[in-house]
Design an enzyme around this catalytic site. Structure first.
Site, PDB file in Angstrom:
ATOM      1  CE1 TYR A 131      95.612  74.774  43.937  1.00 44.39           C
ATOM      2  CE2 TYR A 131      97.822  74.872  44.865  1.00 44.39           C
ATOM      3  CZ  TYR A 131      96.804  75.445  44.110  1.00 44.39           C
ATOM      4  OH  TYR A 131      96.991  76.693  43.552  1.00 44.39           O
ATOM      5  CG  HIS A 163      96.002  70.844  63.100  1.00 43.06           C
ATOM      6  ND1 HIS A 163      95.995  71.584  64.257  1.00 43.06           N
ATOM      7  CD2 HIS A 163      94.852  70.107  63.120  1.00 43.06           C
ATOM      8  CE1 HIS A 163      94.905  71.326  64.940  1.00 43.06           C
ATOM      9  NE2 HIS A 163      94.181  70.434  64.290  1.00 43.06           N
ATOM     10  N   GLY A 166      92.906  79.220  55.310  1.00 44.97           N
ATOM     11  CA  GLY A 166      93.846  79.230  54.182  1.00 44.97           C
ATOM     12  C   GLY A 166      93.443  80.239  53.123  1.00 44.97           C
ATOM     13  CG  ASP A 187      93.713  74.857  65.293  1.00 40.87           C
ATOM     14  OD1 ASP A 187      93.039  73.990  64.696  1.00 40.87           O
ATOM     15  OD2 ASP A 187      93.896  75.998  64.850  1.00 40.87           O
ATOM     16  CD  GLU A 225      74.947  97.138  66.548  1.00 41.78           C
ATOM     17  OE1 GLU A 225      73.719  96.869  66.523  1.00 41.78           O
ATOM     18  OE2 GLU A 225      75.490  97.828  67.436  1.00 41.78           O
ATOM     19  CB  SER A 229      74.926 104.316  74.278  1.00 39.35           C
ATOM     20  OG  SER A 229      74.486 102.991  74.643  1.00 39.35           O
TER      21      SER A 229
END
Ligand SMILES: NC(=O)c1ccc[n+]([C@@H]2O[C@H](COP(=O)([O-])OP(=O)(O)OC[C@H]3O[C@@H](n4cnc5c(N)ncnc54)[C@H](O)[C@@H]3O)[C@@H](O)[C@H]2O)c1
Ligand SMILES: CC(C)(O)[C@@H](O)C(=O)O
Ligand SMILES: [Mg+2]
Ligand SMILES: [Mg+2]
Length: 348
Positions: free
Chosen positions: A38, A122, A151, A206, A246, A268
């Site tokens: 869990y 996995h 998760g 992964d 940003e 820009s």
């Protein structure tokens, strides 16, 4: 199966429109799904399946037992030890940590019954079997649904209705219904759509992605730029805003909305010219690093590093201490101050 053109290559994916939740419920109506472990992934998948009306048990030790209780799983009814939960289930979701899966395998394999499905998120344990020792019996299904995200967001995306993309695969089909079981669980955990993979393709991509762009490379290039700006006299707030804030609060959202060119087109001309001139230089500089990373993944070297590190009984504390170094760095302390200045966080 929906046939989708991914940049000129047609792949088949499963969408929730064609494999509906109702169909998933039908496929799973006589199944008992035990989520063993869990943790970050197990919690998200358990809660989503329970909300989707699937018969879910949780198998957990002392590590996250209290969290499972707090989430409404009832000891002796829907919450058991890992072994007890596995013995009561027909689909066993093996969601201990990858190192935990190796450690617990001698016990877990004795809990499996013919016709069960052993489910992973996995490919680690199955693909690197010489290192993990996880070799399932021939009379069970061995299946994979790998959410492409944390998760934590498996749960939060489910709750906000967005879902998360997952890959799926079948390593062993003893019952003749492994694929249907895989897709049904994939939909039940809240996957937006499911794309096909193999255990090997999943684990190689992964392990590469999380050591690369998604986590390792991301943190590294951010630190590199921040440090160069600081070395040249820029303030921490300017260096952090130009490197992280940003990106997360503006530009990456435009990439997510409509792709990289969309983000560029909304900056820009000056920025576009410069970015286009420098993009390939950065790309070419890191290709050798990615090549060596992939080699280290494919040869099992990364796997061994994880397994060896996890042998230390204090590995979680040690990991926490490494994260604290990042947390307490000037860059990320500056980041905390910048985040607190966001309008929604400014103290009223
Ligand atoms: N974390 C993610 O968001 C994520 C995303 C995709 C796939 N996965 C995969 O899902 C699986 C579970 O990963 P996770 O990050 O949720 O795991 P985790 O590190 O959160 O640990 C899950 C549970 O494993 C148990 N555990 C840990 N170490 C153990 C040990 N040595 N012995 C016995 N039990 C132990 C604990 O009870 C813990 O609750 C892994 O295969 C992982 O690669 C995780
Ligand atoms: C969330 C990630 C990085 O995608 C997952 O692969 C993990 O291992 O936690
Ligand atoms: Mg991943
Ligand atoms: Mg991973």
């Amino acid at each position: 199966m929906a046939k989708i053109d991914f940049g000129g290559v047609v792949e088949e994916v499963i969408t929730a429109e064609e494999f509906t939740l109702e169909k998933a419920r039908q496929v799973l109506k006589n199944e008992v799904v035990a989520v063993v472990g869990y943790g970050i992934q197990g919690r998200g998948q358990s809660l989503n399946m329970r909300d989707n009306g699937i018969n879910v048990l949780v198998g957990e030790g002392p590590y996250a037992w209290d969290q499972a209780v707090a989430d409404g799983f009832v000891p002796g009814e829907t919450l058991f030890s890992p072994e007890e939960a596995a013995k009561r289930a027909t689909i066993i979701q093996y969601l201990l940590s990858d190192a935990g899966q190796k450690e617990m395998w001698p016990v877990m394999k004795e809990c499996l019954q013919p016709g069960n499905a052993l489910y992973f998120s996995h490919g680690f344990s199955i693909v690197y079997k010489e290192q993990t020792g996880v070799i399932p019996p021939a009379d069970i299904d061995v299946i994979l649904v790998a959410p492409k995200g944390s998760g934590r967001t498996v749960r939060t995306n489910f709750l906000d209705g967005s879902g998360i993309n997952s890959s799926y695969g079948v390593f062993q089909d003893a019952t003749g219904k492994a694929r249907e079981r895989t897709l049904a669980v994939g939909i039940a955990i809240g996957s937006g759509y499911l794309f096909p993979t193999t255990f090997e393709q999943e684990v190689y991509s992964d392990l590469t992605g999380e050591r690369g762009v998604l986590m390792g490379c991301l943190a590294g290039v951010m630190e590199a730029q921040y440090n160069v700006l600081r070395k040249n006299g820029h303030t921490p707030s300017e260096a952090f805003n130009e490197t992280v804030e940003e990106l997360t609060q503006s530009l990456i959202r435009l990439v997510a909305e409509n792709g990289m060119d969309w983000m560029y087109a909304n900056c820009s001309i000056t920025a576009q010219r410069g970015a286009l001139d420098w993009k390939d230089r950065f790309r070419d500089a890191v290709v050798p690093v990615f090549d060596s990373l992939y080699e280290s993944v494919k040869t099992g070297k990364e796997t061994q590093i994880v397994l060896d590190a996890s042998k230390d009984p204090n590995y979680r504390d040690k990991l926490q201490k490494e994260l604290e170094v990042i947390h307490n760095s000037e860059m990320w302390k500056a980041g905390a101050a910048v985040r607190d200045l966001r309008p929604e966080r400014r103290k009223k």
